[in-house]
Design a protein around this motif. Structure first.
Motif, PDB file in Angstrom:
ATOM      1  N   GLU B  31      17.885  -2.929  94.122  1.00 35.74           N
ATOM      2  CA  GLU B  31      18.124  -4.197  94.817  1.00 35.74           C
ATOM      3  C   GLU B  31      19.080  -5.067  94.019  1.00 35.74           C
ATOM      4  OE1 GLU B  31      15.156  -2.879  94.287  1.00 35.74           O
ATOM      5  OE2 GLU B  31      14.329  -2.521  96.294  1.00 35.74           O
ATOM      6  N   ARG B  32      18.788  -5.240  92.734  1.00 35.54           N
ATOM      7  CA  ARG B  32      19.650  -6.088  91.900  1.00 35.54           C
ATOM      8  C   ARG B  32      21.070  -5.542  91.842  1.00 35.54           C
ATOM      9  NH1 ARG B  32      15.062  -7.234  87.235  1.00 35.54           N
ATOM     10  NH2 ARG B  32      14.123  -9.003  88.321  1.00 35.54           N
ATOM     11  N   GLU B  33      21.187  -4.228  91.744  1.00 34.85           N
ATOM     12  CA  GLU B  33      22.519  -3.650  91.625  1.00 34.85           C
ATOM     13  C   GLU B  33      23.281  -3.724  92.946  1.00 34.85           C
ATOM     14  OE1 GLU B  33      22.501   0.096  89.547  1.00 34.85           O
ATOM     15  OE2 GLU B  33      21.680  -0.864  87.744  1.00 34.85           O
ATOM     16  N   ALA B  34      22.562  -3.592  94.053  1.00 34.67           N
ATOM     17  CA  ALA B  34      23.216  -3.703  95.363  1.00 34.67           C
ATOM     18  C   ALA B  34      23.725  -5.130  95.567  1.00 34.67           C
ATOM     19  CB  ALA B  34      22.236  -3.327  96.468  1.00 34.67           C
ATOM     20  N   VAL B  39      28.281  -8.819  95.756  1.00 40.57           N
ATOM     21  CA  VAL B  39      28.918 -10.046  95.274  1.00 40.57           C
ATOM     22  C   VAL B  39      30.355  -9.771  94.819  1.00 40.57           C
ATOM     23  CG1 VAL B  39      28.919 -11.655  93.314  1.00 40.57           C
ATOM     24  CG2 VAL B  39      26.827 -11.303  94.641  1.00 40.57           C
ATOM     25  N   PHE B  40      30.561  -8.612  94.224  1.00 36.82           N
ATOM     26  CA  PHE B  40      31.898  -8.291  93.724  1.00 36.82           C
ATOM     27  C   PHE B  40      32.775  -7.578  94.756  1.00 36.82           C
ATOM     28  CE2 PHE B  40      30.192  -9.612  89.746  1.00 36.82           C
ATOM     29  CZ  PHE B  40      31.285  -9.970  88.977  1.00 36.82           C
ATOM     30  N   ALA B  41      32.231  -7.343  95.942  1.00 39.54           N
ATOM     31  CA  ALA B  41      32.982  -6.615  96.975  1.00 39.54           C
ATOM     32  C   ALA B  41      33.968  -7.515  97.719  1.00 39.54           C
ATOM     33  CB  ALA B  41      32.018  -5.967  97.966  1.00 39.54           C
ATOM     34  N   GLU B  50      25.236 -16.003 103.545  1.00 37.93           N
ATOM     35  CA  GLU B  50      26.345 -15.088 103.812  1.00 37.93           C
ATOM     36  C   GLU B  50      26.135 -13.749 103.123  1.00 37.93           C
ATOM     37  OE1 GLU B  50      29.619 -18.026 103.202  1.00 37.93           O
ATOM     38  OE2 GLU B  50      30.742 -16.140 102.927  1.00 37.93           O
ATOM     39  N   LEU B  51      25.749 -13.841 101.873  1.00 31.87           N
ATOM     40  CA  LEU B  51      25.518 -12.634 101.075  1.00 31.87           C
ATOM     41  C   LEU B  51      24.427 -11.788 101.715  1.00 31.87           C
ATOM     42  CD1 LEU B  51      26.076 -11.053  98.477  1.00 31.87           C
ATOM     43  CD2 LEU B  51      24.496 -12.576  97.281  1.00 31.87           C
ATOM     44  N   ILE B  52      23.367 -12.412 102.162  1.00 30.53           N
ATOM     45  CA  ILE B  52      22.272 -11.683 102.803  1.00 30.53           C
ATOM     46  C   ILE B  52      22.777 -10.999 104.072  1.00 30.53           C
ATOM     47  CG2 ILE B  52      20.077 -11.983 104.038  1.00 30.53           C
ATOM     48  CD1 ILE B  52      19.440 -14.240 101.979  1.00 30.53           C
TER      49      ILE B  52
END
Lengths: 154, 154
Positions: B31-34, B39-41, B50-52
């Motif tokens: 989860e944390r890595e996804a 975020v960096f995509a 938005e991120l969600i």
DNA sequence: GCTGTGATTGAGACTCGGTCTCATATATAC
DNA sequence: GTATATATGAGACCGAGTCTCAATCACAGC
């Protein structure tokens, strides 16, 4: 602590606020003026809940809604500015009659140090010219650790 | 638009994040890595909602709580920073691998212009010395009106 | 000074960003 | 593989700030 300007030729904040309201076609009311007066009665950063408590303490029962409605007017009139958002709510300070200053925030003890530095304003001016931007204000917030907290960390 | 640093010798953000978590005694989870990856995509400012949505769109059903829990970790690790609080919530951007920059905000159209200016950093450094403050970061936000909005006002 | 009317206020319902709880799941140490 | 402490998810919860609407009030026009 906070450097004050020479007030001798300045309008009072009340005059400024009344003119601002009139120019916007809004009314001057006892509630709005009491809020303004209380905002200028202390020189620390404050949040809206604090302000409401102070008003209550004066025996003034102005509703939360009115205080929240008045804050943006004080900001728009240039008498007050938002300082930082912390602990889930905004913190303000009155700025009319004071030289512009910036804030150092200690991440350790959360202390705020105010400082004035003309270089910041100059840099800002140059940036505005470069970007063809009409600058109305800025917020510079530097964070880190104060001397005491640096020592604690070791 | 945003100036990137030379990445050739840099750790990836994932490596940085894993080291950060390990050093805090926390676990690296899918989860944390996804969240980090998403975020960096993209290279724009974003907010948590938005991120969600973007994660959902990828078919990843990571709970709101986990995303909200991860944001402070990303900030603390220095990979991401809070940019400004607007419309009742915080806006972020990833900063790892990018040169430091500041923001001009147009009060008319709400456009954000990023700019880099070395003078700001120098001023900051000097202020830190004067105040015996160990500076870890700063936020400079200049607001006013962009050229288009200046013309509209007339 | 009185009146009319549109702005303002107050009380409390409401919204919504963000946090907390707790049962379940899972990463890591052994 | 097992134990255990950490992380996740669902949804309840919290609290800052906004909205609603009836009652009140500031002020312009008489």
């Amino acid at each position: 602590m906070r450097p004050s300007l020479n007030h001798s030729k300045m309008k009072s904040e009340l005059e400024v606020f009344r003119e601002f309201l009139e120019q916007k076609g809004m009314r001057s009311t006892p509630e709005r003026e009491a809020i303004l007066t209380e905002v200028f009665a202390h020189h620390d950063h404050f949040d809206v809940e604090e302000l409401i408590m102070r008003l209550r303490h004066q025996g003034l029962r102005i509703s939360r809604a009115s205080v929240y409605r008045t804050m943006p007017l004080l900001v728009e009139s240039g008498l007050v500015q938002e300082v930082f958002f912390e602990d889930g709510h905004m913190h303000y300070e009155h700025i009319y009659g004071h030289e512009h200053h910036c804030h150092l925030r200690c991440l350790g003890c959360r202390k705020i140090i105010e400082f004035r530095n003309g270089a910041v304003e100059e840099v800002e001016k140059r940036i505005g010219q470069d970007q063809q931007f009409e600058i109305t204000g800025h917020k510079l917030e530097i964070y880190g650790y104060c001397q005491a907290c640096q020592e604690k960390k070791d």
